[in-house]
Design a protein around this motif. Structure first.
Motif, PDB file in Angstrom:
ATOM      1  N   GLU A  76      31.484  39.981  52.821  1.00  0.00           N
ATOM      2  CA  GLU A  76      30.091  39.993  53.286  1.00  0.00           C
ATOM      3  C   GLU A  76      29.151  39.509  52.170  1.00  0.00           C
ATOM      4  O   GLU A  76      28.231  38.728  52.425  1.00  0.00           O
ATOM      5  CB  GLU A  76      29.690  41.403  53.738  1.00  0.00           C
ATOM      6  CG  GLU A  76      30.135  41.762  55.143  1.00  0.00           C
ATOM      7  CD  GLU A  76      31.601  42.114  55.245  1.00  0.00           C
ATOM      8  OE1 GLU A  76      32.279  42.234  54.196  1.00  0.00           O
ATOM      9  OE2 GLU A  76      32.093  42.259  56.388  1.00  0.00           O
ATOM     10  N   VAL A  77      29.438  39.948  50.973  1.00  0.00           N
ATOM     11  CA  VAL A  77      28.584  39.533  49.845  1.00  0.00           C
ATOM     12  C   VAL A  77      28.648  38.026  49.674  1.00  0.00           C
ATOM     13  O   VAL A  77      27.625  37.341  49.653  1.00  0.00           O
ATOM     14  CB  VAL A  77      29.016  40.231  48.538  1.00  0.00           C
ATOM     15  CG1 VAL A  77      28.299  39.614  47.333  1.00  0.00           C
ATOM     16  CG2 VAL A  77      28.769  41.720  48.608  1.00  0.00           C
ATOM     17  N   VAL A  78      29.852  37.492  49.592  1.00  0.00           N
ATOM     18  CA  VAL A  78      30.007  36.050  49.355  1.00  0.00           C
ATOM     19  C   VAL A  78      29.425  35.247  50.511  1.00  0.00           C
ATOM     20  O   VAL A  78      28.686  34.279  50.313  1.00  0.00           O
ATOM     21  CB  VAL A  78      31.478  35.696  49.129  1.00  0.00           C
ATOM     22  CG1 VAL A  78      31.661  34.187  48.989  1.00  0.00           C
ATOM     23  CG2 VAL A  78      32.020  36.406  47.893  1.00  0.00           C
ATOM     24  N   SER A  79      29.726  35.675  51.735  1.00  0.00           N
ATOM     25  CA  SER A  79      29.239  34.946  52.911  1.00  0.00           C
ATOM     26  C   SER A  79      27.718  35.001  53.006  1.00  0.00           C
ATOM     27  O   SER A  79      27.045  33.986  53.115  1.00  0.00           O
ATOM     28  CB  SER A  79      29.857  35.544  54.182  1.00  0.00           C
ATOM     29  OG  SER A  79      31.262  35.454  54.143  1.00  0.00           O
ATOM     30  N   ASN A  80      27.200  36.216  52.958  1.00  0.00           N
ATOM     31  CA  ASN A  80      25.768  36.389  53.207  1.00  0.00           C
ATOM     32  C   ASN A  80      24.914  35.848  52.058  1.00  0.00           C
ATOM     33  O   ASN A  80      23.880  35.228  52.292  1.00  0.00           O
ATOM     34  CB  ASN A  80      25.450  37.867  53.436  1.00  0.00           C
ATOM     35  CG  ASN A  80      26.104  38.406  54.689  1.00  0.00           C
ATOM     36  OD1 ASN A  80      26.511  37.629  55.568  1.00  0.00           O
ATOM     37  ND2 ASN A  80      26.249  39.716  54.769  1.00  0.00           N
ATOM     38  N   GLU A  81      25.361  36.079  50.852  1.00  0.00           N
ATOM     39  CA  GLU A  81      24.524  35.671  49.715  1.00  0.00           C
ATOM     40  C   GLU A  81      24.565  34.160  49.488  1.00  0.00           C
ATOM     41  O   GLU A  81      23.562  33.561  49.100  1.00  0.00           O
ATOM     42  CB  GLU A  81      24.932  36.427  48.459  1.00  0.00           C
ATOM     43  CG  GLU A  81      24.588  37.904  48.518  1.00  0.00           C
ATOM     44  CD  GLU A  81      23.118  38.141  48.864  1.00  0.00           C
ATOM     45  OE1 GLU A  81      22.846  38.745  49.925  1.00  0.00           O
ATOM     46  OE2 GLU A  81      22.246  37.686  48.103  1.00  0.00           O
ATOM     47  N   SER A  82      25.685  33.529  49.768  1.00  0.00           N
ATOM     48  CA  SER A  82      25.703  32.061  49.625  1.00  0.00           C
ATOM     49  C   SER A  82      24.805  31.435  50.682  1.00  0.00           C
ATOM     50  O   SER A  82      24.043  30.509  50.401  1.00  0.00           O
ATOM     51  CB  SER A  82      27.138  31.525  49.722  1.00  0.00           C
ATOM     52  OG  SER A  82      27.750  31.897  50.942  1.00  0.00           O
ATOM     53  N   ALA A  83      24.855  32.004  51.885  1.00  0.00           N
ATOM     54  CA  ALA A  83      23.992  31.484  52.961  1.00  0.00           C
ATOM     55  C   ALA A  83      22.524  31.745  52.645  1.00  0.00           C
ATOM     56  O   ALA A  83      21.665  30.872  52.837  1.00  0.00           O
ATOM     57  CB  ALA A  83      24.367  32.128  54.294  1.00  0.00           C
ATOM     58  N   ARG A  84      22.242  32.971  52.145  1.00  0.00           N
ATOM     59  CA  ARG A  84      20.854  33.297  51.804  1.00  0.00           C
ATOM     60  C   ARG A  84      20.313  32.389  50.707  1.00  0.00           C
ATOM     61  O   ARG A  84      19.175  31.916  50.778  1.00  0.00           O
ATOM     62  CB  ARG A  84      20.751  34.762  51.345  1.00  0.00           C
ATOM     63  CG  ARG A  84      19.323  35.264  51.162  1.00  0.00           C
ATOM     64  CD  ARG A  84      19.283  36.716  50.732  1.00  0.00           C
ATOM     65  NE  ARG A  84      19.946  36.904  49.437  1.00  0.00           N
ATOM     66  CZ  ARG A  84      19.338  36.632  48.270  1.00  0.00           C
ATOM     67  NH1 ARG A  84      18.093  36.154  48.252  1.00  0.00           N
ATOM     68  NH2 ARG A  84      19.968  36.821  47.128  1.00  0.00           N
ATOM     69  N   GLY A  85      21.141  32.095  49.724  1.00  0.00           N
ATOM     70  CA  GLY A  85      20.706  31.214  48.639  1.00  0.00           C
ATOM     71  C   GLY A  85      20.400  29.818  49.134  1.00  0.00           C
ATOM     72  O   GLY A  85      19.386  29.220  48.771  1.00  0.00           O
ATOM     73  N   LEU A  86      21.256  29.318  50.020  1.00  0.00           N
ATOM     74  CA  LEU A  86      21.019  27.970  50.569  1.00  0.00           C
ATOM     75  C   LEU A  86      19.777  27.963  51.454  1.00  0.00           C
ATOM     76  O   LEU A  86      18.993  27.022  51.438  1.00  0.00           O
ATOM     77  CB  LEU A  86      22.236  27.499  51.352  1.00  0.00           C
ATOM     78  CG  LEU A  86      23.508  27.247  50.542  1.00  0.00           C
ATOM     79  CD1 LEU A  86      24.645  26.841  51.462  1.00  0.00           C
ATOM     80  CD2 LEU A  86      23.274  26.187  49.465  1.00  0.00           C
ATOM     81  N   MET A  87      19.582  29.021  52.229  1.00  0.00           N
ATOM     82  CA  MET A  87      18.408  29.106  53.097  1.00  0.00           C
ATOM     83  C   MET A  87      17.125  29.108  52.255  1.00  0.00           C
ATOM     84  O   MET A  87      16.144  28.426  52.585  1.00  0.00           O
ATOM     85  CB  MET A  87      18.478  30.370  53.951  1.00  0.00           C
ATOM     86  CG  MET A  87      17.404  30.466  55.009  1.00  0.00           C
ATOM     87  SD  MET A  87      17.472  29.085  56.171  1.00  0.00           S
ATOM     88  CE  MET A  87      18.989  29.501  57.027  1.00  0.00           C
ATOM     89  N   ALA A  88      17.154  29.827  51.154  1.00  0.00           N
ATOM     90  CA  ALA A  88      15.973  29.885  50.282  1.00  0.00           C
ATOM     91  C   ALA A  88      15.651  28.502  49.723  1.00  0.00           C
ATOM     92  O   ALA A  88      14.490  28.073  49.696  1.00  0.00           O
ATOM     93  CB  ALA A  88      16.221  30.868  49.141  1.00  0.00           C
ATOM     94  N   LEU A  89      16.676  27.774  49.336  1.00  0.00           N
ATOM     95  CA  LEU A  89      16.468  26.420  48.818  1.00  0.00           C
ATOM     96  C   LEU A  89      15.953  25.501  49.922  1.00  0.00           C
ATOM     97  O   LEU A  89      15.058  24.686  49.710  1.00  0.00           O
ATOM     98  CB  LEU A  89      17.771  25.874  48.240  1.00  0.00           C
ATOM     99  CG  LEU A  89      18.272  26.557  46.972  1.00  0.00           C
ATOM    100  CD1 LEU A  89      19.733  26.187  46.712  1.00  0.00           C
ATOM    101  CD2 LEU A  89      17.404  26.190  45.775  1.00  0.00           C
ATOM    102  N   SER A  90      16.500  25.662  51.111  1.00  0.00           N
ATOM    103  CA  SER A  90      16.072  24.838  52.251  1.00  0.00           C
ATOM    104  C   SER A  90      14.593  25.078  52.563  1.00  0.00           C
ATOM    105  O   SER A  90      13.831  24.145  52.803  1.00  0.00           O
ATOM    106  CB  SER A  90      16.924  25.169  53.478  1.00  0.00           C
ATOM    107  OG  SER A  90      16.475  24.443  54.605  1.00  0.00           O
ATOM    108  N   MET A  91      14.204  26.353  52.503  1.00  0.00           N
ATOM    109  CA  MET A  91      12.800  26.693  52.794  1.00  0.00           C
ATOM    110  C   MET A  91      11.873  26.274  51.670  1.00  0.00           C
ATOM    111  O   MET A  91      10.651  26.268  51.824  1.00  0.00           O
ATOM    112  CB  MET A  91      12.698  28.201  53.075  1.00  0.00           C
ATOM    113  CG  MET A  91      13.401  28.574  54.374  1.00  0.00           C
ATOM    114  SD  MET A  91      13.496  30.351  54.642  1.00  0.00           S
ATOM    115  CE  MET A  91      11.780  30.719  54.924  1.00  0.00           C
ATOM    116  N   ASP A  92      12.492  25.856  50.554  1.00  0.00           N
ATOM    117  CA  ASP A  92      11.717  25.320  49.435  1.00  0.00           C
ATOM    118  C   ASP A  92      11.610  23.803  49.554  1.00  0.00           C
ATOM    119  O   ASP A  92      11.126  23.142  48.652  1.00  0.00           O
ATOM    120  CB  ASP A  92      12.428  25.693  48.128  1.00  0.00           C
ATOM    121  CG  ASP A  92      11.432  25.982  47.006  1.00  0.00           C
ATOM    122  OD1 ASP A  92      10.247  26.243  47.335  1.00  0.00           O
ATOM    123  OD2 ASP A  92      11.811  25.936  45.835  1.00  0.00           O
TER     124      ASP A  92
END
Ligand SMILES: Nc1c(NC[C@H](O)[C@H](O)[C@H](O)CO)[nH]c(=O)[nH]c1=O
Ligand SMILES: CC(=O)[C@@H](O)COP(=O)(O)O
Length: 140
Positions: A76-92
């Motif tokens: 869950e950590v690897v899945s969710n946090e990698s996705a969250r990191g990419l989403m944050a960059l995308s929203m940037d």
């Protein structure tokens, strides 16, 4: 023609090879250039994208990886946090496609990695291409 960076977390060689085959085919189909860089795992992909974006050398990014559930919460950590990191960059405003598979087993991964089946690598590349076109349209 744009320049993309494929950032791959090479945890399962044979699955990554299939995902990258699909991503490259999608980029080739639209005449885009690309490079590939490898990081240890999916958790390192967002950081690598952030570093590469800072250089200004790439127009868009394709994240490639495979996360297969093990025995612990780390999935869950690897899945969710990698996705969250990419989403944050995308929203940037960074044009990114997320081709990180998060699956229960290798069978599920294979179906999604194969370009002649669900082609999630190609799908991620097409998403990055689409987001770059959107960024250009909005002048972001
Ligand atoms: N179990 C998987 C990982 N785990 C490694 C992490 O992504 C990370 O590299 C580590 O925690 C050090 O920071 N990574 C994958 O890409 N796929 C997996 O199945
Ligand atoms: C997705 C993972 O991090 C996983 O492969 C690690 O396995 P485990 O949870 O058994 O340590």
């Amino acid at each position: 023609m744009a320049k993309f960076l494929i950032v791959e977390a090479r945890f399962y060689d044979h699955l990554n090879d299939l995902l990258i085959e699909g991503a490259k085919a999608a980029l080739d189909e639209q005449g885009h250039r690309y490079e590939v860089v490898t990081v240890p795992g999916a958790l390192e992909i967002p950081g690598a994208v952030a570093m590469a974006a800072e250089t200004g050398r790439y127009d868009g990014f394709v994240a490639i990886g495979v996360v297969i559930r093990g025995e612990t919460y780390h999935f869950e950590v690897v899945s969710n946090e990698s996705a969250r990191g990419l989403m944050a960059l995308s929203m940037d405003g960074i044009a990114i496609g997320n081709g990180i598979l998060t699956v229960e087993n290798e069978e599920q991964a294979l179906v999604r990695a194969r370009p002649d089946q669900k082609d999630k690598g190609g799908e991620a590349a097409k998403a990055a291409i689409a987001m770059l076109a959107l960024r250009d349209r909005f002048g972001a």
